[in-house]
Write a protein that holds these residues in place. Sequence first.
Motif, PDB file in Angstrom:
ATOM      1  N   ASP A  29       0.827  -1.209   0.000  1.00 49.55           N
ATOM      2  CA  ASP A  29       0.000   0.000   0.000  1.00 49.55           C
ATOM      3  C   ASP A  29       0.864   1.263   0.000  1.00 49.55           C
ATOM      4  N   ALA A  30       1.957   1.236   0.790  1.00 50.30           N
ATOM      5  CA  ALA A  30       2.852   2.394   0.833  1.00 50.30           C
ATOM      6  C   ALA A  30       3.511   2.615  -0.525  1.00 50.30           C
ATOM      7  N   ALA A  31       3.914   1.541  -1.178  1.00 47.33           N
ATOM      8  CA  ALA A  31       4.525   1.662  -2.504  1.00 47.33           C
ATOM      9  C   ALA A  31       3.522   2.215  -3.510  1.00 47.33           C
ATOM     10  N   PHE A  32       2.291   1.735  -3.437  1.00 49.31           N
ATOM     11  CA  PHE A  32       1.253   2.221  -4.350  1.00 49.31           C
ATOM     12  C   PHE A  32       0.963   3.700  -4.105  1.00 49.31           C
ATOM     13  N   GLU A  33       0.860   4.065  -2.822  1.00 48.97           N
ATOM     14  CA  GLU A  33       0.583   5.467  -2.477  1.00 48.97           C
ATOM     15  C   GLU A  33       1.729   6.380  -2.916  1.00 48.97           C
ATOM     16  N   LEU A  34       2.963   5.945  -2.697  1.00 50.55           N
ATOM     17  CA  LEU A  34       4.119   6.721  -3.158  1.00 50.55           C
ATOM     18  C   LEU A  34       4.065   6.899  -4.660  1.00 50.55           C
ATOM     19  N   ARG A  35       3.716   5.854  -5.365  1.00 51.57           N
ATOM     20  CA  ARG A  35       3.643   5.937  -6.826  1.00 51.57           C
ATOM     21  C   ARG A  35       2.604   6.964  -7.261  1.00 51.57           C
ATOM     22  N   GLU A  36       1.441   6.919  -6.624  1.00 55.57           N
ATOM     23  CA  GLU A  36       0.370   7.847  -6.992  1.00 55.57           C
ATOM     24  C   GLU A  36       0.767   9.301  -6.719  1.00 55.57           C
ATOM     25  N   HIS A  37       1.246   9.558  -5.499  1.00 55.53           N
ATOM     26  CA  HIS A  37       1.578  10.940  -5.117  1.00 55.53           C
ATOM     27  C   HIS A  37       2.790  11.456  -5.883  1.00 55.53           C
ATOM     28  N   PHE A  38       3.812  10.623  -6.017  1.00 55.98           N
ATOM     29  CA  PHE A  38       5.008  11.072  -6.722  1.00 55.98           C
ATOM     30  C   PHE A  38       4.726  11.257  -8.206  1.00 55.98           C
ATOM     31  N   GLY A  39       3.870  10.413  -8.752  1.00 54.94           N
ATOM     32  CA  GLY A  39       3.512  10.574 -10.166  1.00 54.94           C
ATOM     33  C   GLY A  39       2.884  11.934 -10.426  1.00 54.94           C
ATOM     34  N   GLN A  40       1.985  12.352  -9.551  1.00 52.49           N
ATOM     35  CA  GLN A  40       1.334  13.659  -9.711  1.00 52.49           C
ATOM     36  C   GLN A  40       2.326  14.796  -9.505  1.00 52.49           C
ATOM     37  N   ALA A  41       3.130  14.712  -8.449  1.00 51.57           N
ATOM     38  CA  ALA A  41       4.106  15.777  -8.165  1.00 51.57           C
ATOM     39  C   ALA A  41       5.170  15.832  -9.249  1.00 51.57           C
ATOM     40  N   GLY A  42       5.573  14.690  -9.759  1.00 50.05           N
ATOM     41  CA  GLY A  42       6.577  14.660 -10.821  1.00 50.05           C
ATOM     42  C   GLY A  42       6.086  15.319 -12.090  1.00 50.05           C
ATOM     43  N   LYS A  43       4.823  15.085 -12.428  1.00 45.38           N
ATOM     44  CA  LYS A  43       4.249  15.732 -13.626  1.00 45.38           C
ATOM     45  C   LYS A  43       4.210  17.241 -13.456  1.00 45.38           C
ATOM     46  N   HIS A  44       3.839  17.690 -12.267  1.00 47.06           N
ATOM     47  CA  HIS A  44       3.777  19.132 -12.005  1.00 47.06           C
ATOM     48  C   HIS A  44       5.170  19.754 -12.113  1.00 47.06           C
ATOM     49  N   ALA A  45       6.164  19.114 -11.501  1.00 45.25           N
ATOM     50  CA  ALA A  45       7.536  19.631 -11.547  1.00 45.25           C
ATOM     51  C   ALA A  45       8.064  19.648 -12.982  1.00 45.25           C
ATOM     52  N   ARG A  46       7.757  18.608 -13.736  1.00 44.64           N
ATOM     53  CA  ARG A  46       8.218  18.548 -15.126  1.00 44.64           C
ATOM     54  C   ARG A  46       7.614  19.690 -15.939  1.00 44.64           C
ATOM     55  N   ALA A  47       6.312  19.879 -15.804  1.00 46.70           N
ATOM     56  CA  ALA A  47       5.635  20.924 -16.574  1.00 46.70           C
ATOM     57  C   ALA A  47       6.177  22.310 -16.210  1.00 46.70           C
ATOM     58  N   ALA A  48       6.351  22.560 -14.910  1.00 42.20           N
ATOM     59  CA  ALA A  48       6.861  23.868 -14.478  1.00 42.20           C
ATOM     60  C   ALA A  48       8.285  24.087 -14.967  1.00 42.20           C
ATOM     61  N   SER A  49       9.120  23.060 -14.910  1.00 44.30           N
ATOM     62  CA  SER A  49      10.512  23.193 -15.355  1.00 44.30           C
ATOM     63  C   SER A  49      10.586  23.420 -16.853  1.00 44.30           C
ATOM     64  N   GLN A  50       9.772  22.702 -17.613  1.00 43.15           N
ATOM     65  CA  GLN A  50       9.792  22.876 -19.064  1.00 43.15           C
ATOM     66  C   GLN A  50       9.276  24.258 -19.465  1.00 43.15           C
ATOM     67  N   LYS A  51       8.287  24.740 -18.753  1.00 46.96           N
ATOM     68  CA  LYS A  51       7.764  26.084 -19.048  1.00 46.96           C
ATOM     69  C   LYS A  51       8.827  27.145 -18.741  1.00 46.96           C
ATOM     70  N   ALA A  52       9.496  26.994 -17.592  1.00 45.95           N
ATOM     71  CA  ALA A  52      10.556  27.947 -17.232  1.00 45.95           C
ATOM     72  C   ALA A  52      11.709  27.868 -18.219  1.00 45.95           C
ATOM     73  N   ALA A  53      12.071  26.667 -18.637  1.00 46.06           N
ATOM     74  CA  ALA A  53      13.163  26.497 -19.595  1.00 46.06           C
ATOM     75  C   ALA A  53      12.811  27.162 -20.919  1.00 46.06           C
TER      76      ALA A  53
END
Length: 150
Positions: free
Chosen positions: A53-77
């Motif tokens: 369950d912890a692995a699944f939850e980490l995957r879900e939360h990190f997946g969302q945060a990772g997408k946000h960070a990627r989009a913000a970094s690409q926009k800034a770049a």
Amino acid sequence: MAWDEWEQLKADAATRQPTRTQLNHLPPEPSGGGGNPQGDLAVNQTDLAAIGDAAFELREHFGQAGKHARAASQKAAGGLKSQGFALGGALDHVASRWIDQCRSLLDATAHISNHLDFTKGAHAGDEVHIAGTVSSIATLDAGFSERKSS
């Protein structure tokens, strides 16, 4: 050291007990070790479920945060590049590496979760097989006991 001395040392060593590797260890305990009759390693389904369950939850939360960070970094770049800053290319490079690392982590957490689900199912099947084998032996023993008492 003279040659004769060397030969004498070799001969002395050869007459002694041959050299063996010896591993330090504790003497075996009467119960089989660790106080646990089945061994030292004990994991129950609740523990496995919590890890999965912890692995699944980490995957879900990190997946969302990772997408946000990627989009913000690409926009800034993109903004930095369009204004002629060399830093824009460097940030774009970091963002692409970020994407690779996110995928690796997401794959690893999915693998952990899936493997624990598989392990749970495999062990459940093992338990059924063992119970069937043991009950067959008990039935066979009972048959021998009945013949013996007759």
